[in-house]
Design a protein around this motif. Structure first.
Motif: not given
Length: 92
Positions: A1-6, A11-13, A67-70, A90-91
């Motif tokens: 999963m690719i996660v973006r921290i605004m 990061v790949k998680l 896939e996820l934006i924090l 986080i779903p």
């Protein structure tokens, strides 16, 4: 999963870490519902720290779909409320 921290990058998680992250997300959601700004701030910091610790940073020039934006660490409780879905940040 690719996660973006605004404001920071991506990061790949691995999915194996989602259980722990969901626990923090549930805490964050409860603190937001109770208007606990201090608890919200501490849990948001813990959530973002966990993503950074478990994740592998992608190069700055990588353009992978997130896939996820924090939210950023400086986000307010009100700003994060706008990002929430029924499952929290986080779903799952």
């Amino acid at each position: 999963m690719i996660v973006r921290i605004m404001g920071e990058g991506q990061v790949k998680l691995e999915d194996a870490h989602l259980t722990e992250l969901n626990k923090l997300d549930d805490e964050l959601l409860a603190e937001m519902e109770n208007g606990d700004d201090a608890g919200f701030r501490a849990t948001l910091t813990a959530l973002l720290d966990a993503v950074r610790r478990f994740g592998t940073p992608l190069p700055d020039d990588a353009l992978e779909p997130s896939e996820l934006i924090l939210p950023s660490p400086e986000s307010t409780l009100e700003e994060v409320q706008e990002l929430l879905s029924d499952d929290g940040l986080i779903p799952g």
